[in-house]
Design a protein around this motif. Sequence first.
Motif, PDB file in Angstrom:
ATOM      1  N   TYR A  15       0.833  -1.206   0.000  1.00  0.00           N
ATOM      2  CA  TYR A  15       0.000   0.000   0.000  1.00  0.00           C
ATOM      3  C   TYR A  15       0.867   1.255   0.000  1.00  0.00           C
ATOM      4  CZ  TYR A  15      -4.521  -2.234   0.680  1.00  0.00           C
ATOM      5  OH  TYR A  15      -5.673  -2.947   0.507  1.00  0.00           O
ATOM      6  N   VAL A  16       1.920   1.249   0.790  1.00  0.00           N
ATOM      7  CA  VAL A  16       2.802   2.417   0.825  1.00  0.00           C
ATOM      8  C   VAL A  16       3.380   2.633  -0.562  1.00  0.00           C
ATOM      9  CG1 VAL A  16       4.985   3.309   1.721  1.00  0.00           C
ATOM     10  CG2 VAL A  16       3.324   2.312   3.281  1.00  0.00           C
ATOM     11  N   ILE A  18       2.008   1.986  -3.448  1.00  0.00           N
ATOM     12  CA  ILE A  18       1.011   2.637  -4.290  1.00  0.00           C
ATOM     13  C   ILE A  18       0.871   4.108  -3.885  1.00  0.00           C
ATOM     14  CG2 ILE A  18      -1.451   2.748  -4.895  1.00  0.00           C
ATOM     15  CD1 ILE A  18      -1.629  -0.225  -4.350  1.00  0.00           C
ATOM     16  N   GLY A  19       0.787   4.316  -2.562  1.00  0.00           N
ATOM     17  CA  GLY A  19       0.573   5.661  -2.042  1.00  0.00           C
ATOM     18  C   GLY A  19       1.620   6.640  -2.518  1.00  0.00           C
ATOM     19  N   TYR A  20       2.858   6.210  -2.536  1.00  0.00           N
ATOM     20  CA  TYR A  20       3.919   7.127  -2.929  1.00  0.00           C
ATOM     21  C   TYR A  20       3.853   7.494  -4.400  1.00  0.00           C
ATOM     22  CZ  TYR A  20       6.054   7.777   1.508  1.00  0.00           C
ATOM     23  OH  TYR A  20       6.258   8.176   2.790  1.00  0.00           O
ATOM     24  N   ILE A  22       1.165   8.447  -5.764  1.00  0.00           N
ATOM     25  CA  ILE A  22       0.158   9.498  -5.936  1.00  0.00           C
ATOM     26  C   ILE A  22       0.729  10.838  -5.531  1.00  0.00           C
ATOM     27  CG2 ILE A  22      -2.159  10.280  -5.321  1.00  0.00           C
ATOM     28  CD1 ILE A  22      -2.729   7.324  -4.615  1.00  0.00           C
ATOM     29  N   HIS A  41       1.481  15.930   1.593  1.00  0.00           N
ATOM     30  CA  HIS A  41       0.772  15.668   2.850  1.00  0.00           C
ATOM     31  C   HIS A  41       1.295  14.406   3.528  1.00  0.00           C
ATOM     32  CE1 HIS A  41      -1.985  18.741   1.434  1.00  0.00           C
ATOM     33  NE2 HIS A  41      -2.536  18.762   2.618  1.00  0.00           N
ATOM     34  N   GLN A  42       1.593  13.399   2.735  1.00  0.00           N
ATOM     35  CA  GLN A  42       2.159  12.169   3.308  1.00  0.00           C
ATOM     36  C   GLN A  42       3.450  12.522   4.046  1.00  0.00           C
ATOM     37  OE1 GLN A  42       2.846   9.587  -0.038  1.00  0.00           O
ATOM     38  NE2 GLN A  42       0.765   8.823  -0.067  1.00  0.00           N
ATOM     39  N   GLN A  47       1.994   9.981   8.170  1.00  0.00           N
ATOM     40  CA  GLN A  47       1.132   8.817   8.366  1.00  0.00           C
ATOM     41  C   GLN A  47      -0.038   8.867   7.382  1.00  0.00           C
ATOM     42  OE1 GLN A  47      -1.801   8.937  11.479  1.00  0.00           O
ATOM     43  NE2 GLN A  47      -0.864  10.749  12.383  1.00  0.00           N
ATOM     44  N   HIS A  52      -6.932   8.371   6.141  1.00  0.00           N
ATOM     45  CA  HIS A  52      -7.492   7.105   5.646  1.00  0.00           C
ATOM     46  C   HIS A  52      -7.834   6.180   6.808  1.00  0.00           C
ATOM     47  CE1 HIS A  52      -6.541   7.861   1.394  1.00  0.00           C
ATOM     48  NE2 HIS A  52      -5.380   8.337   1.785  1.00  0.00           N
ATOM     49  N   LYS A  58      -9.389   5.196  -2.057  1.00  0.00           N
ATOM     50  CA  LYS A  58     -10.404   6.247  -2.198  1.00  0.00           C
ATOM     51  C   LYS A  58     -11.219   6.347  -0.913  1.00  0.00           C
ATOM     52  CE  LYS A  58     -11.180   7.290  -6.993  1.00  0.00           C
ATOM     53  NZ  LYS A  58     -10.771   8.681  -6.707  1.00  0.00           N
ATOM     54  N   PHE A  62     -16.282  11.014   0.153  1.00  0.00           N
ATOM     55  CA  PHE A  62     -15.531  12.276   0.101  1.00  0.00           C
ATOM     56  C   PHE A  62     -16.258  13.247  -0.820  1.00  0.00           C
ATOM     57  CE2 PHE A  62     -12.424  15.425  -0.869  1.00  0.00           C
ATOM     58  CZ  PHE A  62     -11.669  15.531   0.287  1.00  0.00           C
TER      59      PHE A  62
HETATM   60  C1  HEC Z   1      -3.909  14.734   4.335  1.00  0.00           C
HETATM   61  C2  HEC Z   1      -4.727  13.596   4.050  1.00  0.00           C
HETATM   62  C3  HEC Z   1      -4.082  12.372   3.431  1.00  0.00           C
HETATM   63  C4  HEC Z   1      -2.972  11.691   3.833  1.00  0.00           C
HETATM   64  C5  HEC Z   1      -2.046  11.981   5.010  1.00  0.00           C
HETATM   65  C6  HEC Z   1      -2.834  10.568   2.941  1.00  0.00           C
HETATM   66  N1  HEC Z   1      -3.838  10.588   2.017  1.00  0.00           N
HETATM   67 FE1  HEC Z   1      -4.150   9.250   0.512  1.00  0.00          FE
HETATM   68  N2  HEC Z   1      -5.741  10.336  -0.143  1.00  0.00           N
HETATM   69  C7  HEC Z   1      -6.257  11.458   0.481  1.00  0.00           C
HETATM   70  C8  HEC Z   1      -7.412  11.930  -0.247  1.00  0.00           C
HETATM   71  C9  HEC Z   1      -8.264  13.151   0.103  1.00  0.00           C
HETATM   72  C10 HEC Z   1      -7.588  11.046  -1.324  1.00  0.00           C
HETATM   73  C11 HEC Z   1      -8.672  11.092  -2.404  1.00  0.00           C
HETATM   74  C12 HEC Z   1      -9.933  10.530  -1.796  1.00  0.00           C
HETATM   75  C13 HEC Z   1     -11.088  10.514  -2.732  1.00  0.00           C
HETATM   76  O1  HEC Z   1     -11.217  11.429  -3.558  1.00  0.00           O
HETATM   77  O2  HEC Z   1     -11.875   9.571  -2.614  1.00  0.00           O
HETATM   78  C14 HEC Z   1      -6.528  10.030  -1.223  1.00  0.00           C
HETATM   79  C15 HEC Z   1      -6.389   8.954  -2.083  1.00  0.00           C
HETATM   80  C16 HEC Z   1      -5.489   7.918  -1.898  1.00  0.00           C
HETATM   81  C17 HEC Z   1      -5.459   6.698  -2.671  1.00  0.00           C
HETATM   82  C18 HEC Z   1      -6.431   6.324  -3.787  1.00  0.00           C
HETATM   83  C19 HEC Z   1      -6.130   7.016  -5.047  1.00  0.00           C
HETATM   84  C20 HEC Z   1      -7.090   6.577  -6.144  1.00  0.00           C
HETATM   85  O3  HEC Z   1      -7.430   7.433  -6.946  1.00  0.00           O
HETATM   86  O4  HEC Z   1      -7.462   5.408  -6.187  1.00  0.00           O
HETATM   87  C21 HEC Z   1      -4.435   5.926  -2.185  1.00  0.00           C
HETATM   88  C22 HEC Z   1      -3.982   4.563  -2.686  1.00  0.00           C
HETATM   89  C23 HEC Z   1      -3.832   6.675  -1.091  1.00  0.00           C
HETATM   90  N3  HEC Z   1      -4.492   7.875  -0.952  1.00  0.00           N
HETATM   91  C24 HEC Z   1      -2.785   6.222  -0.323  1.00  0.00           C
HETATM   92  C25 HEC Z   1      -2.216   6.905   0.749  1.00  0.00           C
HETATM   93  C26 HEC Z   1      -1.100   6.408   1.550  1.00  0.00           C
HETATM   94  C27 HEC Z   1      -0.412   5.065   1.341  1.00  0.00           C
HETATM   95  C28 HEC Z   1      -0.841   7.362   2.481  1.00  0.00           C
HETATM   96  C29 HEC Z   1       0.245   7.389   3.544  1.00  0.00           C
HETATM   97  C30 HEC Z   1       1.600   7.097   3.099  1.00  0.00           C
HETATM   98  C31 HEC Z   1      -1.785   8.451   2.277  1.00  0.00           C
HETATM   99  N4  HEC Z   1      -2.600   8.132   1.222  1.00  0.00           N
HETATM  100  C32 HEC Z   1      -1.840   9.602   3.036  1.00  0.00           C
HETATM  101  C33 HEC Z   1      -5.762  12.047   1.614  1.00  0.00           C
HETATM  102  C34 HEC Z   1      -4.628  11.679   2.289  1.00  0.00           C
END
Ligand code: HEC
Length: 93
Positions: A15-16, A18-20, A22, A41-42, A47, A52, A58, A62
């Motif tokens: 998951y991390v 994928i997260g990175y 974005i 923001h990450q 964290q 999340h 997603k 939201f």
């Molecule tokens: C400050 C708030 C915040 C933080 C901290 C954050 N996120 Fe997000 N993230 C969001 C928002 C807002 C969305 C979009 C949500 C939506 O529109 O449904 C999102 C979307 C995502 C998605 C889905 C993207 C998609 O389009 O499918 C993933 C995967 C994700 N975040 C992973 C992470 C991970 C892993 C971390 C930590 C390393 C993290 N996020 C930290 C706010 C945050």
Amino acid sequence: MSIRLLGAAFLVLFYVGIGYAIEKITYPTRIGAVVFPHKKHQDALGQCRICHENGPRKIDGFDKVMAHGKGCKGCHEQMKKGPTRCGDCHKSG
Ligand code: HEC
Ligand code: HEC
Ligand code: HEC
């Protein structure tokens, strides 16, 4: 460590990973697009769970209400960091 725990650990890393990937999420709204610097923001918050609660994907439901509440603006107000004025989030052109 049990096999089950090991599996959970891999899942977290996945998951991390994928997260990175974005970097930014853009919300096109009729009063100007809001660009959300996700990666920034990450890094700043260190964290995922703070935003999340149900896992890094997603966010269910939201919407505008959430964005103007704890989803975006509420946190900026609370932390006294990040934009809180309409035009600082909604940018036209
Ligand atoms: C400050 C708030 C915040 C933080 C901290 C954050 N996120 Fe997000 N993230 C969001 C928002 C807002 C969305 C979009 C949500 C939506 O529109 O449904 C999102 C979307 C995502 C998605 C889905 C993207 C998609 O389009 O499918 C993933 C995967 C994700 N975040 C992973 C992470 C991970 C892993 C971390 C930590 C390393 C993290 N996020 C930290 C706010 C945050
Ligand atoms: C911290 C950032 C932020 C601030 C400050 C902010 N907004 Fe928003 N706003 C958003 C986001 C993000 C969305 C999109 C939510 C979604 O679609 O899921 C949104 C959505 C909207 C929408 C819905 C537009 C559409 O096309 O459906 C309106 C209207 C709006 N905002 C007006 C305002 C006004 C007026 C202010 C100032 C009083 C304001 N916003 C302040 C982030 C912000
Ligand atoms: C849990 C708290 C939290 C949430 C939720 C959050 N932010 Fe932020 N935001 C911050 C913090 C802290 C900063 C300051 C980061 C820094 O200066 O490194 C920030 C900074 C920003 C900035 C300025 C970035 C820059 O380059 O200076 C924008 C734009 C922003 N946030 C938009 C959003 C939007 C849009 C959402 C919702 C989709 C959102 N934020 C949700 C905490 C949050």
